[in-house]
Write a protein that holds these residues in place. Structure first.
Motif, PDB file in Angstrom:
ATOM      1  N   UNK A 144      51.714  34.446 -14.445  1.00  0.00           N
ATOM      2  CA  UNK A 144      52.202  33.176 -13.899  1.00  0.00           C
ATOM      3  C   UNK A 144      52.259  32.115 -14.985  1.00  0.00           C
ATOM      4  N   UNK A 145      51.279  32.112 -15.877  1.00  0.00           N
ATOM      5  CA  UNK A 145      51.270  31.168 -16.996  1.00  0.00           C
ATOM      6  C   UNK A 145      52.459  31.406 -17.918  1.00  0.00           C
ATOM      7  N   UNK A 146      52.811  32.676 -18.123  1.00  0.00           N
ATOM      8  CA  UNK A 146      53.970  32.998 -18.961  1.00  0.00           C
ATOM      9  C   UNK A 146      55.248  32.415 -18.365  1.00  0.00           C
ATOM     10  N   UNK A 147      55.384  32.513 -17.047  1.00  0.00           N
ATOM     11  CA  UNK A 147      56.557  31.933 -16.389  1.00  0.00           C
ATOM     12  C   UNK A 147      56.559  30.419 -16.568  1.00  0.00           C
ATOM     13  N   UNK A 148      55.414  29.806 -16.343  1.00  0.00           N
ATOM     14  CA  UNK A 148      55.296  28.352 -16.426  1.00  0.00           C
ATOM     15  C   UNK A 148      55.622  27.856 -17.830  1.00  0.00           C
ATOM     16  N   UNK A 149      55.023  28.478 -18.844  1.00  0.00           N
ATOM     17  CA  UNK A 149      55.273  28.049 -20.219  1.00  0.00           C
ATOM     18  C   UNK A 149      56.695  28.374 -20.657  1.00  0.00           C
ATOM     19  N   UNK A 150      57.249  29.458 -20.112  1.00  0.00           N
ATOM     20  CA  UNK A 150      58.619  29.820 -20.453  1.00  0.00           C
ATOM     21  C   UNK A 150      59.622  28.769 -20.032  1.00  0.00           C
ATOM     22  N   UNK A 151      59.360  28.116 -18.911  1.00  0.00           N
ATOM     23  CA  UNK A 151      60.248  27.042 -18.456  1.00  0.00           C
ATOM     24  C   UNK A 151      60.284  25.924 -19.489  1.00  0.00           C
ATOM     25  N   UNK A 152      59.090  25.553 -20.006  1.00  0.00           N
ATOM     26  CA  UNK A 152      59.034  24.506 -21.024  1.00  0.00           C
ATOM     27  C   UNK A 152      59.740  24.916 -22.308  1.00  0.00           C
ATOM     28  N   UNK A 153      59.590  26.194 -22.692  1.00  0.00           N
ATOM     29  CA  UNK A 153      60.234  26.681 -23.908  1.00  0.00           C
ATOM     30  C   UNK A 153      61.752  26.636 -23.779  1.00  0.00           C
TER      31      UNK A 153
ATOM     32  N   UNK B  31      63.483  24.588 -21.882  1.00  0.00           N
ATOM     33  CA  UNK B  31      63.896  23.187 -21.949  1.00  0.00           C
ATOM     34  C   UNK B  31      63.941  22.696 -23.384  1.00  0.00           C
ATOM     35  N   UNK B  32      62.937  23.059 -24.182  1.00  0.00           N
ATOM     36  CA  UNK B  32      62.908  22.602 -25.578  1.00  0.00           C
ATOM     37  C   UNK B  32      64.073  23.175 -26.379  1.00  0.00           C
ATOM     38  N   UNK B  33      64.444  24.419 -26.109  1.00  0.00           N
ATOM     39  CA  UNK B  33      65.458  25.087 -26.918  1.00  0.00           C
ATOM     40  C   UNK B  33      66.886  24.863 -26.425  1.00  0.00           C
ATOM     41  N   UNK B  34      67.056  24.700 -25.125  1.00  0.00           N
ATOM     42  CA  UNK B  34      68.403  24.565 -24.567  1.00  0.00           C
ATOM     43  C   UNK B  34      68.679  23.184 -23.993  1.00  0.00           C
ATOM     44  N   UNK B  35      67.663  22.349 -23.927  1.00  0.00           N
ATOM     45  CA  UNK B  35      67.851  21.019 -23.367  1.00  0.00           C
ATOM     46  C   UNK B  35      67.447  20.960 -21.905  1.00  0.00           C
ATOM     47  N   UNK B  36      67.282  19.750 -21.371  1.00  0.00           N
ATOM     48  CA  UNK B  36      66.858  19.591 -19.976  1.00  0.00           C
ATOM     49  C   UNK B  36      67.933  20.028 -18.997  1.00  0.00           C
ATOM     50  N   UNK B  37      67.481  20.445 -17.837  1.00  0.00           N
ATOM     51  CA  UNK B  37      68.392  20.886 -16.784  1.00  0.00           C
ATOM     52  C   UNK B  37      67.859  20.382 -15.452  1.00  0.00           C
ATOM     53  N   UNK B  38      68.745  19.754 -14.679  1.00  0.00           N
ATOM     54  CA  UNK B  38      68.334  19.268 -13.363  1.00  0.00           C
ATOM     55  C   UNK B  38      68.112  20.472 -12.442  1.00  0.00           C
ATOM     56  N   UNK B  39      66.887  20.666 -11.920  1.00  0.00           N
ATOM     57  CA  UNK B  39      66.647  21.828 -11.065  1.00  0.00           C
ATOM     58  C   UNK B  39      67.369  21.705  -9.729  1.00  0.00           C
ATOM     59  N   UNK B  40      67.824  22.824  -9.226  1.00  0.00           N
ATOM     60  CA  UNK B  40      68.498  22.880  -7.931  1.00  0.00           C
ATOM     61  C   UNK B  40      67.560  23.506  -6.903  1.00  0.00           C
ATOM     62  N   UNK B  41      67.873  23.392  -5.613  1.00  0.00           N
ATOM     63  CA  UNK B  41      67.071  24.088  -4.602  1.00  0.00           C
ATOM     64  C   UNK B  41      66.988  25.589  -4.858  1.00  0.00           C
ATOM     65  N   UNK B  42      68.064  26.176  -5.370  1.00  0.00           N
ATOM     66  CA  UNK B  42      68.040  27.603  -5.683  1.00  0.00           C
ATOM     67  C   UNK B  42      67.064  27.890  -6.826  1.00  0.00           C
ATOM     68  N   UNK B  43      67.014  26.997  -7.823  1.00  0.00           N
ATOM     69  CA  UNK B  43      66.044  27.157  -8.910  1.00  0.00           C
ATOM     70  C   UNK B  43      64.627  27.147  -8.357  1.00  0.00           C
ATOM     71  N   UNK B  44      64.366  26.210  -7.471  1.00  0.00           N
ATOM     72  CA  UNK B  44      63.037  26.096  -6.894  1.00  0.00           C
ATOM     73  C   UNK B  44      62.673  27.351  -6.098  1.00  0.00           C
ATOM     74  N   UNK B  45      63.626  27.884  -5.356  1.00  0.00           N
ATOM     75  CA  UNK B  45      63.381  29.093  -4.574  1.00  0.00           C
ATOM     76  C   UNK B  45      63.097  30.280  -5.494  1.00  0.00           C
TER      77      UNK B  45
END
Length: 204
Positions: free
Chosen positions: A149-158, A160-174
């Motif tokens: 779970x930590x790998x998933x969490x940290x991967x999201x931050x990685x 964002x840093x490499x590709x830029x910010x992205x506005x999350x959608x309801x599908x992303x949250x699901x």
């Protein structure tokens, strides 16, 4: 008089230590770990250079102390176990769109590859994420599930840093919720609502 002087010394030490911590937090947050020197910290705190080593051992030890005072995910991890994947997903979705609010944690992300603080990064991940998360899990392999779970969490931050910010959608949250559920789930015991052995999974 002697009694007053003896009592004042610990307070002076604590005050100096506090000034060094405050100066380090400000400088690390503004410039990043690798661009800050012990001399800069001591000068900003109005303290003798040798006191950094006396109180903290090294610049890395001082940074460790600063990290210890930074926010954790306790507010996300606290609460019912069933809602934990969704809470993690909501917080991870925020990381898709924005840097951490803490300037120190932003600095830590920028300096994560620095050899001098690589161990500190590992300590932070273990004590702020993996261990508290594992403590909230039942069943076997809690640490392994928490690491995933930590790998998933940290991967999201990685990302964002490499590709830029992205506005999350309801599908992303699901999808994030499903990912955390898969990581944290105890596969040895069916959870409520799981299909009984032999049942065919629904595809509708």
């Amino acid at each position: 008089m002697d009694h007053v002087q003896v009592e004042a010394r610990p307070r002076d030490r604590e005050a100096t230590r506090g000034r060094l911590l405050a100066a380090a937090r400000a400088l690390f947050g503004e410039h990043g770990y690798e661009h800050v020197t012990v001399r800069m910290i001591a000068a900003a705190a109005g303290a003798n250079l040798s006191l950094v080593g006396r109180y903290f051992g090294s610049k890395a030890g001082l940074f460790r102390e600063v990290l210890a005072g930074e926010p954790t995910l306790a507010h996300v991890l606290d609460g019912d176990r069933a809602g934990l994947p969704a809470r993690l997903a909501e917080y991870a979705a925020l990381r898709m769109h924005a840097d951490p609010e803490s300037r120190i944690l932003r600095s830590l992300e920028r300096s994560a590859g620095d050899p001098e603080i690589r161990q500190l990064v590992g300590e932070r991940v273990r004590t702020a994420l993996v261990e508290p998360l594992a403590a909230r899990l039942d069943g076997p392999d809690a640490v392994a599930r928490a690491r995933l779970a930590t790998a998933v969490f940290l991967g999201v931050g990685a990302v964002r840093r490499n590709l830029g910010p992205e506005e999350p959608t309801p599908a992303d949250l699901a999808r994030l919720t499903a990912a955390f559920e898969a990581c944290l789930g105890d596969l040895t015991t069916p959870e409520a609502g799981d299909a009984a052995p032999g049942d065919q999974p629904s595809v509708g």
